[in-house]
Motif scaffolding. Sequence first.
Motif, short mmCIF file in Angstrom:
data_model
loop_
_atom_site.label_atom_id
_atom_site.label_comp_id
_atom_site.label_asym_id
_atom_site.label_seq_id
_atom_site.Cartn_x
_atom_site.Cartn_y
_atom_site.Cartn_z
N GLU A 102 0.71 -0.86 0.34
CA GLU A 102 -0.24 -0.04 0.50
C GLU A 102 0.61 1.14 -0.26
O GLU A 102 1.71 1.48 -0.04
CB GLU A 102 -0.56 -0.20 1.33
CG GLU A 102 -2.62 -0.64 1.09
CD GLU A 102 -3.24 -0.02 2.30
OE1 GLU A 102 -3.14 0.96 2.39
OE2 GLU A 102 -2.99 -1.54 3.19
N ASP A 103 0.54 2.56 -0.74
CA ASP A 103 1.16 3.25 -0.24
C ASP A 103 0.44 4.35 0.90
O ASP A 103 -0.16 4.71 0.81
CB ASP A 103 0.75 4.49 -1.67
CG ASP A 103 1.27 6.07 -1.98
OD1 ASP A 103 2.24 5.71 -0.64
OD2 ASP A 103 1.01 6.46 -2.13
N LYS A 104 1.38 3.73 1.90
CA LYS A 104 1.50 4.65 3.38
C LYS A 104 2.50 5.75 3.25
O LYS A 104 2.05 6.44 4.30
CB LYS A 104 1.83 3.16 4.37
CG LYS A 104 0.99 2.52 4.39
CD LYS A 104 0.92 1.80 5.46
CE LYS A 104 -0.15 0.34 5.66
NZ LYS A 104 0.18 -0.70 6.19
N THR A 105 2.34 6.44 2.26
CA THR A 105 3.91 7.19 2.02
C THR A 105 3.41 8.60 4.15
O THR A 105 3.56 8.54 4.39
CB THR A 105 4.06 8.28 1.00
OG1 THR A 105 4.26 7.60 -0.22
CG2 THR A 105 5.37 8.94 1.04
N GLU A 106 2.05 8.89 2.87
CA GLU A 106 1.45 10.29 3.91
C GLU A 106 1.24 9.49 5.58
O GLU A 106 1.75 10.41 6.22
CB GLU A 106 0.45 10.68 3.33
CG GLU A 106 0.28 10.88 2.42
CD GLU A 106 1.46 12.35 1.94
OE1 GLU A 106 1.46 12.76 2.96
OE2 GLU A 106 2.56 12.09 0.78
N GLU A 107 0.86 8.25 5.75
CA GLU A 107 0.75 7.95 6.94
C GLU A 107 2.11 7.61 8.18
O GLU A 107 2.41 8.59 8.83
CB GLU A 107 0.05 6.74 7.00
CG GLU A 107 -0.87 6.47 7.85
CD GLU A 107 -1.72 4.57 7.59
OE1 GLU A 107 -2.08 4.72 6.49
OE2 GLU A 107 -1.14 3.85 8.25
N LEU A 108 2.75 7.22 6.97
CA LEU A 108 4.65 6.50 7.64
C LEU A 108 5.49 8.15 8.11
O LEU A 108 5.68 8.39 8.74
CB LEU A 108 5.29 5.91 7.07
CG LEU A 108 5.16 5.00 6.98
CD1 LEU A 108 5.16 4.45 5.60
CD2 LEU A 108 5.23 3.64 8.54
N LEU A 109 4.68 9.27 7.09
CA LEU A 109 5.41 11.18 7.27
C LEU A 109 4.52 11.50 9.15
O LEU A 109 5.36 11.78 9.73
CB LEU A 109 5.48 11.46 6.69
CG LEU A 109 6.06 11.63 4.75
CD1 LEU A 109 5.62 12.43 3.34
CD2 LEU A 109 7.72 11.57 5.18
N ALA A 110 3.58 11.03 9.03
CA ALA A 110 2.80 11.58 9.85
C ALA A 110 3.54 10.89 11.19
O ALA A 110 3.44 11.25 11.86
CB ALA A 110 1.44 11.27 9.94
N LEU A 111 3.51 9.19 10.75
CA LEU A 111 3.91 8.53 12.31
C LEU A 111 5.07 9.12 12.35
O LEU A 111 5.65 9.26 13.84
CB LEU A 111 3.88 6.97 11.77
CG LEU A 111 4.84 6.12 12.78
CD1 LEU A 111 3.40 5.78 14.03
CD2 LEU A 111 4.81 4.77 12.38
N MET A 112 6.16 9.62 11.85
CA MET A 112 7.60 9.84 11.85
C MET A 112 7.78 11.39 12.52
O MET A 112 8.65 11.53 12.31
CB MET A 112 8.50 9.23 10.96
CG MET A 112 8.26 7.68 11.18
SD MET A 112 9.27 6.74 12.35
CE MET A 112 9.65 5.20 12.40
N SER A 113 6.67 12.03 12.54
CA SER A 113 6.47 13.11 12.58
C SER A 113 7.41 14.29 11.26
O SER A 113 8.07 14.60 11.64
CB SER A 113 7.21 13.91 14.32
OG SER A 113 6.71 12.59 15.05
#
Lengths: 257, 252
Positions: free
Chosen positions: A116-127
Amino acid sequence: MGNAIHAAGLDVGYPGPHHPTTVLSGLDLDVEAGTFLSILGPSGCGKSTLLRVIADLIEPLAGEIRVLGETPRSVRSRRDVGFVFQDSTLLPWRTVRDNLRLPLQIGRGSLTRPIEDKTEELLALMSLSALADRFPHQLSGGQRQRAAIARALLGEPRLLLMDEPFGALDEITRDRLNDELLNLWRRTRTTILFVTHSIAEAVYLGERVIVLAANPGRVVADRDLQSVKQPGNRCSREDPVIVATMAGMRAALEAAS
Amino acid sequence: MIAHGGLSPTAQAVLPILGVGSLLVAWQFLLPAAGVPAYIVPTPSAIFAVFAKSGPLLLGNFWPTAIEAIAGFTIGNFSAILLAIVFVHSRILQAAYFPVVLFFNTIPVLALSPIIILIFGLGMTPKIVIAAVICFFPTLINMIRGLDSATANEHELFRVLSSNRSELFWRLRLPRALPMLFSSLRIASATAVIGAIVGEWIGSDKGLGALIIQATFNYQSDRLYAAIVLSSLLSIGLFLVVVTVERKLIRY
Ligand SMILES: Nc1ncnc2c1ncn2[C@@H]1O[C@H](COP(=O)(O)OP(=O)(O)OP(=O)(O)O)[C@@H](O)[C@H]1O
Ligand SMILES: [Mg+2]
């Protein structure tokens, strides 16, 4: 649960016309799937080499190695392994967001399952959301490491190999990233092999800590910490039991050096 | 970047203009006053007058040189880039042919030029070939080094992600090579013009090189200087194109 790693009588070295070296020799190691394993050892003993043979970046000279029940080659070519390098290895010509997206853009042919393209989610997760359009050279060391971890997670690896990912950070940032990493591990229960030079970090993070010695490179100490920690691999750095465990690991490390 | 010691942006823009202007004024008035004869160093105003008076003649000689330099620049750099790509993908070909390339590079282009003109005649082709040859080697070297400049960790990252050869090339080796490629293209923007002009010196009745030779023999020093100014404008133009493309491609 099965074994994520099974190594028996493993010899690993670097060929060279002038001085071929054997780094790991007769190494035995079994790691249960879902474990957070910390790896300690004196400099040059072969910690990175161990991670690299698991990731199929070098081939063993002798012995047996199984990763997730298969050969390292087939696991690597299915993209089940994530690797976080000591120096983050972000591509300088890509923004943080585009660096994260690298796993979506290359090696797709070898994927057996869609990621899945979780780019934005992971960006948020890692602040990192606010920094997503910056280039790596515009980030601090800690931000770069967070981006490198996010990129490794984007490939949804079943096994995460981390080679001194926080080695260059100040203690405050390191402690905070340790907690973020633990939270992430509790959610995903991905098997993590975490190399560090810090005894405190190894004990705080790991459910289990092993110590490698040099010449021959093999496991000389192996401690299961589940009995000294609370459920979910939780502990306080000030807990006397944890402090005592750290002292014990220091003794083992000194014996290995 | 060079620190400008707290100069305001206006000062940074105006000072170079003032610098050039002051030198031009000194050239215009001090050199004649010092007794330097006009047939050796004509004044800026005399050179400028040539542009007004013989504009069509200058332009008529500008375009052949521009076409030769641009064509040579394109062909020389393009073939260097292609050969570099072949070399980094085949160590065997590189081992076999790189020494040959090295040997050819040791021959001075000036010594090679008469042969090139013997082969290709007197038209534009030999000048294009000379300009291409002069651009070729530095770009080849820089491109090979650039394509090989990805770190071991970067290669391992791509291996962990199971990239194939073409992904490795387009997403790692090529972007890694661009800064080195462009540093060589910047230099080539000047050397391509030199190549075209040298070619015209040896055998041509057209182009800035031919004009320079004719003006020298006829003691038309104002025309000679005008031709030199045009050659330099040509290099600057090519350089600006290179820098513009570089800014577009390398944004970090
Ligand atoms: N590419 C290589 N070629 C030859 N020898 C190597 C290579 N990489 C590492 N070595 C050698 O293998 C040994 C183990 O190296 P390795 O990088 O695994 O150590 P390490 O435990 O990770 O050390 P550190 O804690 O300093 O990172 C060292 O003695 C090193 O000199
Ligand atoms: Mg190491």
